[in-house]
Design a protein around this motif. Structure first.
Motif, PDB file in Angstrom:
ATOM      1  N   GLY A 146      12.044  45.866  33.635  1.00 51.07           N
ATOM      2  CA  GLY A 146      11.579  44.722  32.850  1.00 51.07           C
ATOM      3  C   GLY A 146      10.644  43.690  33.873  1.00 51.07           C
ATOM      4  N   GLY A 147      10.400  42.513  33.329  1.00 54.90           N
ATOM      5  CA  GLY A 147       9.474  41.582  34.202  1.00 54.90           C
ATOM      6  C   GLY A 147       9.978  41.478  35.392  1.00 54.90           C
ATOM      7  N   PHE A 148      11.204  41.036  35.693  1.00 61.10           N
ATOM      8  CA  PHE A 148      11.822  40.813  36.964  1.00 61.10           C
ATOM      9  C   PHE A 148      12.343  41.992  37.812  1.00 61.10           C
ATOM     10  N   GLY A 149      12.660  43.045  37.185  1.00 63.92           N
ATOM     11  CA  GLY A 149      13.299  44.110  38.078  1.00 63.92           C
ATOM     12  C   GLY A 149      13.464  45.261  37.192  1.00 63.92           C
ATOM     13  N   CYS A 150      14.605  46.238  37.629  1.00 65.10           N
ATOM     14  CA  CYS A 150      14.716  47.258  36.971  1.00 65.10           C
ATOM     15  C   CYS A 150      16.322  47.479  36.514  1.00 65.10           C
ATOM     16  N   VAL A 151      16.524  48.301  35.784  1.00 61.56           N
ATOM     17  CA  VAL A 151      17.963  48.712  35.157  1.00 61.56           C
ATOM     18  C   VAL A 151      18.384  50.144  35.713  1.00 61.56           C
ATOM     19  N   TYR A 152      19.406  50.189  36.293  1.00 63.80           N
ATOM     20  CA  TYR A 152      19.864  51.475  36.897  1.00 63.80           C
ATOM     21  C   TYR A 152      21.321  51.856  36.223  1.00 63.80           C
TER      22      TYR A 152
END
Length: 431
Positions: A146-152
């Protein structure tokens, strides 16, 4: 009752103090006898003195005992006022506490070190546990970005699979979105809204832990490698219905109401049974919490309602517009915005609108995966709902409740609607 004993005991003490004087006066000899018999008078005086001493001693003992009893009752009364009334106050039902108890079995899977969120029942998970669960944020565990980081994807110590959103909060905007999402989702429990399980922090990074949605996002299913192959017509209608139910809860049943403000196919997640849940509440607005006319324009191109994009006017009808775009994605299998040339893009609304209202053209623009797989009357009905949702004028758009009621008859009973498939098959044969 205990306080009423005090006046009674004080009265009893006065009576006892008064009685010996009366006895002493009554015990005295007649005045004539005392004057005529000096010997008897001396003897009587000695007798009276002895009796007086005994009475004084008895009176002292009784008075001491009464003082001790009164003091004991007084202490007990004070103690009962301060301590014994506390359980009554604690026994008053506390709705927030009840929520915490209800969530306890679910949240007990985590090592909670403190509680955060407005309601105070969201676990703060140790960062080391997050790091270990994601294999030190290994790239192969990334589910999305996303705009501010990742999803793990992550696995906690008790073999519980979860999703972890990693946010870089160097800016105030990112920090506010983190707090906004944590505070909102910590208060919400709904089958069509993602469940937040905990959060964590490390320096300027923040982490949110969610339930894992094994079939990923609707965007990945529709526009990824499979191109929607796993999504039948009825499954797509179920996803639309689930999404509408999640939005209806936010708009109509939650007080105060919430405007999602970033509804799109990438924020609609699918579990192993393709149940759809709304996610990513970083941009959500609680209705009435601030002047919506002063809110900074945010959202995703292709989903943002025209009145919000042009004039900054934000209402629940802005979410309805975004829902209409998602419905067109489900119907047509196309992206919300497609690039025709390096300098020119076209929205799905602009492209599809002339054909959606023409029954002769509509079947030709339906996603090839589901073409000829539905009753044409149902196709026309869904197209009509989508056209209403994406109307340029907000007042012409339906409420999400009306949309939901229009979709329920199109979803089979076993998928959460009221449609009986045997009737549909019979109708298709007759037509």
């Amino acid at each position: 009752m205990k306080t009423n004993l005090l006046p009674f005991l004080l009265l009893l003490l006065l009576l006892l103090l008064h009685d010996p004087i009366s006895v002493y006066a009554a015990a005295g000899p007649p005045a004539s006898m005392a004057a005529s018999s000096p010997g008897i008078q001396v003897e009587n005086e000695e007798h009276h003195m002895d009796l007086h001493r005994k009475m004084v001693i008895a009176l002292a003992v009784v008075s001491t005992a009464l003082v001790v009893v009164i003091f004991g009752f007084l202490c007990f009364w004070i103690y009962s006022r301060k301590h014994l009334s506390k359980p009554n106050r604690k026994s008053v039902p506390n709705p927030d506490a009840e929520k915490g108890v209800a969530l306890a079995p679910f949240l007990s899977k985590f090592s909670s070190v403190k509680m955060v969120g407005k309601k105070g029942y969201l676990p703060m998970i140790d960062y080391k546990q997050i790091e270990k669960a994601t294999n030190n944020f290994q790239e192969s565990n990334i589910l999305g970005q996303g705009g501010f980081g990742c999803v793990y994807q992550a696995r906690l110590d008790d073999n519980l699979d979860v999703a972890v959103k990693k946010l870089h909060c160097e800016t105030q905007i990112a920090g506010r979105e983190f707090e906004n999402e944590v505070n909102l989702l910590s208060e919400i429990r709904h089958p069509n809204i993602i469940s937040i399980l905990g959060c964590s922090e490390n320096e300027d990074k923040r982490f949110i832990v969610y339930e894992l949605m094994k079939n990923g996002s609707l965007e990945a299913q529709l526009h990824g490698p499979s191109r929607g192959a796993a999504l039948t017509w009825h499954m797509r209608m179920k996803i639309a219905l689930d999404t509408a139910r999640g939005l209806e809860y936010l708009h109509e049943h939650r007080k105060p109401a919430v405007i999602h403000r970033d509804l799109k196919s990438s924020n609609i997640l699918l579990d192993e049974n393709f149940n759809a849940k709304l996610s990513d509440f970083g941009l959500a607005i609680v209705d009435g919490s601030q002047s919506k006319s002063n809110i900074k324009l945010s959202g995703t191109l292709g989903y943002v309602a025209p009145e919000y994009l042009l004039d900054g006017k934000l209402t629940d009808k802005s979410d309805v517009y975004a829902f209409g775009v998602v419905l067109l994605e489900l119907l047509l299998g196309r992206k919300p915005v497609e690039k025709l040339s390096p300098c020119h893009c076209q929205s799905i609304v602009t492209w599809a609108m002339p054909q959606l209202t023409d029954r002769s053209k509509l079947p030709n623009i339906v996603d090839p995966v589901i073409k000829d797989a539905m009753d044409l009357k149902h196709l026309y009905q869904v197209a009509a709902v989508a056209v209403l949702c994406v109307q340029p004028e907000p007042s012409y758009r339906p409420l999400i409740t009306d949309v939901l009621h229009s979709l329920v008859p199109l979803v089979p009973v076993d998928l959460g609607g009221t449609l009986r498939l045997s009737n549909v098959a019979h109708h298709s044969v007759m037509s």
